[in-house]
Motif scaffolding. Structure first.
Motif, short mmCIF file in Angstrom:
data_model
loop_
_atom_site.label_atom_id
_atom_site.label_comp_id
_atom_site.label_asym_id
_atom_site.label_seq_id
_atom_site.Cartn_x
_atom_site.Cartn_y
_atom_site.Cartn_z
N LYS A 283 0.85 -1.19 0.00
CA LYS A 283 0.00 0.00 0.00
C LYS A 283 0.88 1.25 0.00
N LEU A 314 -8.38 8.11 -10.16
CA LEU A 314 -8.23 7.21 -9.02
C LEU A 314 -9.45 6.30 -8.88
N TYR A 318 -8.33 2.65 -9.55
CA TYR A 318 -8.18 1.95 -8.28
C TYR A 318 -9.52 1.91 -7.53
N ARG A 321 -9.72 0.59 -3.94
CA ARG A 321 -8.33 0.32 -3.57
C ARG A 321 -7.55 1.60 -3.31
N HIS A 322 -8.25 2.68 -3.00
CA HIS A 322 -7.57 3.92 -2.67
C HIS A 322 -8.41 4.72 -1.68
N LEU A 337 -3.05 10.40 0.61
CA LEU A 337 -3.52 9.44 -0.38
C LEU A 337 -2.91 8.08 -0.10
N GLN A 338 -3.78 7.06 -0.11
CA GLN A 338 -3.33 5.67 0.02
C GLN A 338 -3.83 4.88 -1.18
N ILE A 339 -2.93 4.13 -1.80
CA ILE A 339 -3.27 3.32 -2.97
C ILE A 339 -2.73 1.93 -2.78
#
Length: 344
Positions: A283, A314, A318, A321-322, A337-339
């Protein structure tokens, strides 16, 4: 309409469609013919039998399809579908018929063949329409993604690779060269690398994470020239591995906004902090924080075209998933931001 509202609207439309579909199929189930005329026979046992089909359809449509069929795990999908059909027949023969017809149909086992035809026809109709609905929705997302990527590329090229952008950076490079600054060769190399990356290497939908981080560093160094001694820029990375890949140029918009907002109303004490790391699960954790003068920060500027484009990208690239969080305080603008990245 933001991505969350759009998702809720799509889910609402799907459930309304599913209700109409089930009512339509149930309508045909209760139709009978007597003396050449069509009649409706609605009994409690018909509701119970159809509820058994509905549960099986929901299990196939919302569990097996996304988890197995859409992930190309065909053998597992077929096995689980077979087990569900067998379970429906067993419930029908040994539970429902013994409850509603204990002296006739429930007195002995009628056999799977007699029930198989009706089970497959009803489940086939319900599940087939669900599969068609998903296919149409997925094709719409693909078409929207293609259009959005094209628009994003054009928007980025228009806002970054344009004469104004090159003019400012070439002027800064010239002043460093006149002063014989030791940074000049590194900055020229950074500008060349960033131009090459955006023009040639970003044609693929995903690029190696290390390459994206490298061009982001060059991007920050070039923008850092514009603030010179008026502030400090901090860029840190941790545990960045080349085993992962990311959509290109998806982080630049946040960094660009940070420089733009900080420079718009401040002549000194500019503070910009950018950090990027990848945890053990793959991640990506990205953070961009900058200060600004509240009176010089136009209302609604954070909702520019570039930021809206990256939000849509995004959502499409994703889905689920984000996580993107943007916070604006009195003198600070923070992006987190998390991906969940995918491996190469």
């Amino acid at each position: 309409m933001d991505s969350k509202s759009r998702s809720l609207t799509s889910a609402k439309q799907e459930w309304i469609f599913q209700i109409i579909l089930h009512l339509t199929v149930f309508h045909f189930v209760i139709i009978d013919h007597k003396d050449g005329q069509m009649i409706y026979e609605l009994e409690w046992f018909q509701l119970a039998f159809f509820a058994n089909y509905v549960c099986a359809n929901l299990l196939i449509g919302y569990v097996l399809l996304p988890r197995f069929l859409y992930r190309k795990r065909y053998l597992e999908f077929g096995i689980y579908c077979l087990l569900i059909v067998v379970a429906v027949i067993l419930i029908e023969e040994f539970v429902l018929e013994k409850i509603f017809f204990p002296d006739t149909r429930g007195s002995d086992f009628q056999g799977a063949i007699l029930s198989l035809g009706e089970v497959l026809s009803v489940l086939g109709a319900l599940t087939g329409v669900k599969f068609a609905w998903d296919s149409i929705h997925r094709q719409r997302e693909i078409d929207e993604l293609k259009l959005m990527v094209k628009d994003s590329e054009l928007s980025f090229l228009n806002s970054q690779i344009n004469p104004h952008f090159l003019f400012n950076n070439l002027n800064n490079l010239y002043s460093h060269a006149v002063e014989q600054s030791p940074k000049t060769p590194e900055l020229i190399l950074g500008l060349s690398g960033m131009l090459r990356y955006m023009l040639y290497e970003c044609r693929e939908p995903f690029v190696p994470l290390l390459k994206e981080v490298e061009q982001l560093r060059n991007f920050i160094q070039l923008y850092e020239l514009q603030i010179e001694e008026r502030g400090a820029v901090d860029f840190t990375t941790s545990k960045v591995s080349d085993n992962y890949q990311i959509a290109p140029l998806i982080l630049n918009v946040f960094v660009e906004n940070a420089f733009k907002h900080s420079q718009s109303g401040q002549s000194d004490e500019i503070r910009i902090s950018v950090s990027l790391s990848v945890d053990e699960s793959g991640k990506l954790h990205f953070s961009c924080v900058n200060n600004f003068e509240p009176n010089e920060f136009p209302e609604g500027e954070s909702n520019g075209i570039g930021l809206e484009n990256v939000k849509k990208r995004l959502t499409l690239l994703y889905p689920e998933r984000h996580q993107l969080h943007i916070e604006k305080s009195n003198q600070e603008y923070r992006v987190s931001l998390q991906i969940q990245l995918q491996t190469q």
